[in-house]
Motif scaffolding. Sequence first.
Motif, PDB file in Angstrom:
ATOM      1  N   ALA A  29       0.831  -1.207   0.000  1.00 35.98           N
ATOM      2  CA  ALA A  29       0.000   0.000   0.000  1.00 35.98           C
ATOM      3  C   ALA A  29       0.869   1.261   0.000  1.00 35.98           C
ATOM      4  N   LEU A  30       1.925   1.280   0.795  1.00 37.58           N
ATOM      5  CA  LEU A  30       2.817   2.444   0.837  1.00 37.58           C
ATOM      6  C   LEU A  30       3.553   2.621  -0.481  1.00 37.58           C
ATOM      7  N   LEU A  31       4.020   1.525  -1.045  1.00 39.45           N
ATOM      8  CA  LEU A  31       4.727   1.593  -2.330  1.00 39.45           C
ATOM      9  C   LEU A  31       3.811   2.157  -3.405  1.00 39.45           C
ATOM     10  N   LEU A  32       2.608   1.629  -3.488  1.00 43.08           N
ATOM     11  CA  LEU A  32       1.668   2.095  -4.506  1.00 43.08           C
ATOM     12  C   LEU A  32       1.266   3.549  -4.260  1.00 43.08           C
ATOM     13  N   ALA A  33       1.094   3.930  -2.999  1.00 43.26           N
ATOM     14  CA  ALA A  33       0.728   5.312  -2.674  1.00 43.26           C
ATOM     15  C   ALA A  33       1.861   6.283  -2.986  1.00 43.26           C
ATOM     16  N   SER A  34       3.092   5.813  -2.989  1.00 42.60           N
ATOM     17  CA  SER A  34       4.227   6.698  -3.251  1.00 42.60           C
ATOM     18  C   SER A  34       4.453   6.955  -4.737  1.00 42.60           C
ATOM     19  N   LEU A  35       3.796   6.206  -5.591  1.00 43.72           N
ATOM     20  CA  LEU A  35       3.977   6.424  -7.035  1.00 43.72           C
ATOM     21  C   LEU A  35       3.449   7.807  -7.414  1.00 43.72           C
ATOM     22  N   PRO A  36       4.215   8.574  -8.167  1.00 45.30           N
ATOM     23  CA  PRO A  36       3.836   9.958  -8.438  1.00 45.30           C
ATOM     24  C   PRO A  36       2.765  10.136  -9.514  1.00 45.30           C
ATOM     25  N   ARG A  37       2.395   9.063 -10.175  1.00 47.66           N
ATOM     26  CA  ARG A  37       1.350   9.151 -11.203  1.00 47.66           C
ATOM     27  C   ARG A  37       0.344   8.023 -10.998  1.00 47.66           C
ATOM     28  N   GLU A  38      -0.859   8.259 -11.489  1.00 44.48           N
ATOM     29  CA  GLU A  38      -1.895   7.228 -11.397  1.00 44.48           C
ATOM     30  C   GLU A  38      -1.652   6.101 -12.396  1.00 44.48           C
ATOM     31  N   ARG A  39      -1.175   6.441 -13.599  1.00 42.56           N
ATOM     32  CA  ARG A  39      -0.998   5.449 -14.668  1.00 42.56           C
ATOM     33  C   ARG A  39       0.439   5.459 -15.172  1.00 42.56           C
ATOM     34  N   PHE A  40       0.867   4.276 -15.592  1.00 37.11           N
ATOM     35  CA  PHE A  40       2.177   4.096 -16.216  1.00 37.11           C
ATOM     36  C   PHE A  40       1.989   3.274 -17.480  1.00 37.11           C
ATOM     37  N   ARG A  41       2.893   3.486 -18.424  1.00 42.34           N
ATOM     38  CA  ARG A  41       2.818   2.758 -19.693  1.00 42.34           C
ATOM     39  C   ARG A  41       3.396   1.352 -19.559  1.00 42.34           C
ATOM     40  N   ARG A  42       4.643   1.257 -19.097  1.00 43.94           N
ATOM     41  CA  ARG A  42       5.354  -0.028 -19.091  1.00 43.94           C
ATOM     42  C   ARG A  42       6.163  -0.151 -17.808  1.00 43.94           C
ATOM     43  N   CYS A  43       5.935  -1.220 -17.084  1.00 38.94           N
ATOM     44  CA  CYS A  43       6.588  -1.459 -15.803  1.00 38.94           C
ATOM     45  C   CYS A  43       7.442  -2.719 -15.876  1.00 38.94           C
ATOM     46  N   TYR A  44       8.600  -2.665 -15.226  1.00 37.56           N
ATOM     47  CA  TYR A  44       9.437  -3.856 -15.053  1.00 37.56           C
ATOM     48  C   TYR A  44       9.549  -4.133 -13.557  1.00 37.56           C
ATOM     49  N   GLU A  45       9.175  -5.345 -13.168  1.00 31.56           N
ATOM     50  CA  GLU A  45       9.232  -5.768 -11.775  1.00 31.56           C
ATOM     51  C   GLU A  45      10.033  -7.065 -11.664  1.00 31.56           C
ATOM     52  N   PRO A  46      11.349  -6.973 -11.497  1.00 29.00           N
ATOM     53  CA  PRO A  46      12.124  -8.195 -11.280  1.00 29.00           C
ATOM     54  C   PRO A  46      11.918  -8.701  -9.854  1.00 29.00           C
ATOM     55  N   GLY A  47      12.011 -10.014  -9.691  1.00 30.25           N
ATOM     56  CA  GLY A  47      11.824 -10.599  -8.366  1.00 30.25           C
ATOM     57  C   GLY A  47      10.380 -10.555  -7.920  1.00 30.25           C
ATOM     58  N   CYS A  48       9.466 -10.877  -8.818  1.00 32.10           N
ATOM     59  CA  CYS A  48       8.028 -10.734  -8.531  1.00 32.10           C
ATOM     60  C   CYS A  48       7.491 -11.758  -7.533  1.00 32.10           C
ATOM     61  N   GLY A  49       8.208 -12.848  -7.290  1.00 32.17           N
ATOM     62  CA  GLY A  49       7.744 -13.839  -6.320  1.00 32.17           C
ATOM     63  C   GLY A  49       6.360 -14.358  -6.649  1.00 32.17           C
ATOM     64  N   SER A  50       5.461 -14.309  -5.686  1.00 31.51           N
ATOM     65  CA  SER A  50       4.107 -14.842  -5.875  1.00 31.51           C
ATOM     66  C   SER A  50       3.168 -13.863  -6.570  1.00 31.51           C
ATOM     67  N   ALA A  51       3.671 -12.705  -6.980  1.00 30.71           N
ATOM     68  CA  ALA A  51       2.957 -11.740  -7.830  1.00 30.71           C
ATOM     69  C   ALA A  51       1.852 -10.951  -7.139  1.00 30.71           C
ATOM     70  N   GLU A  52       1.915 -10.817  -5.834  1.00 29.84           N
ATOM     71  CA  GLU A  52       0.912  -9.985  -5.168  1.00 29.84           C
ATOM     72  C   GLU A  52       1.061  -8.524  -5.578  1.00 29.84           C
ATOM     73  N   LEU A  53       2.283  -8.015  -5.579  1.00 23.97           N
ATOM     74  CA  LEU A  53       2.503  -6.643  -6.026  1.00 23.97           C
ATOM     75  C   LEU A  53       2.222  -6.520  -7.515  1.00 23.97           C
ATOM     76  N   THR A  54       2.589  -7.519  -8.276  1.00 27.93           N
ATOM     77  CA  THR A  54       2.350  -7.518  -9.727  1.00 27.93           C
ATOM     78  C   THR A  54       0.877  -7.289 -10.036  1.00 27.93           C
ATOM     79  N   ARG A  55       0.008  -7.958  -9.322  1.00 28.00           N
ATOM     80  CA  ARG A  55      -1.436  -7.821  -9.538  1.00 28.00           C
ATOM     81  C   ARG A  55      -1.883  -6.374  -9.351  1.00 28.00           C
ATOM     82  N   GLU A  56      -1.350  -5.724  -8.347  1.00 29.64           N
ATOM     83  CA  GLU A  56      -1.740  -4.341  -8.086  1.00 29.64           C
ATOM     84  C   GLU A  56      -1.098  -3.374  -9.073  1.00 29.64           C
TER      85      GLU A  56
END
Length: 143
Positions: A29-56
């Motif tokens: 929740a803190l990570l997502l709230a800290s993002l400076p924009r509502e939308r992004f075009r393309r995201c890279y998330e290495p180390g996604c694990g079980s993908a809980e953050l990926t889903r959000e």
Amino acid sequence: MRGYFDGLYAGASDPYGTRERWYERRKRALLLASLPRERFRRCYEPGCGSAELTRELAMRCDSVLATDFSAQALRTARARTAGLAQVQLAQHRLPHDWPCGERFDLVVLSEIGYFLPAAAMQEVAQHCAASLDADGVLVACDW
């Protein structure tokens, strides 16, 4: 180390309790709230694990490339992201498999820094700088 993580995910689909643990839910929740924009075009998330953050992240990004070096973690991630067409999963080992040549306006490094030696983290930092668009955002989150 890959064997360790494969074993960890073989024993449980969510070995870190990312769905239930207060710390994990709050961190997301803190990570997502800290993002400076509502939308992004393309995201890279290495180390996604079980993908809980990926889903959000998928709810805020047109496209997400989520990777892990553990095949077992990726099996869990595939199940958790089924039906999310904007999510692409791949097996990557950092820093060697960084998607060089691809551009991102969001890179999320969550809970991976302490698994990599300092020289590898320096290489990851160089890849981040080379891969981010001019308006790109880098998020680094560790315990």
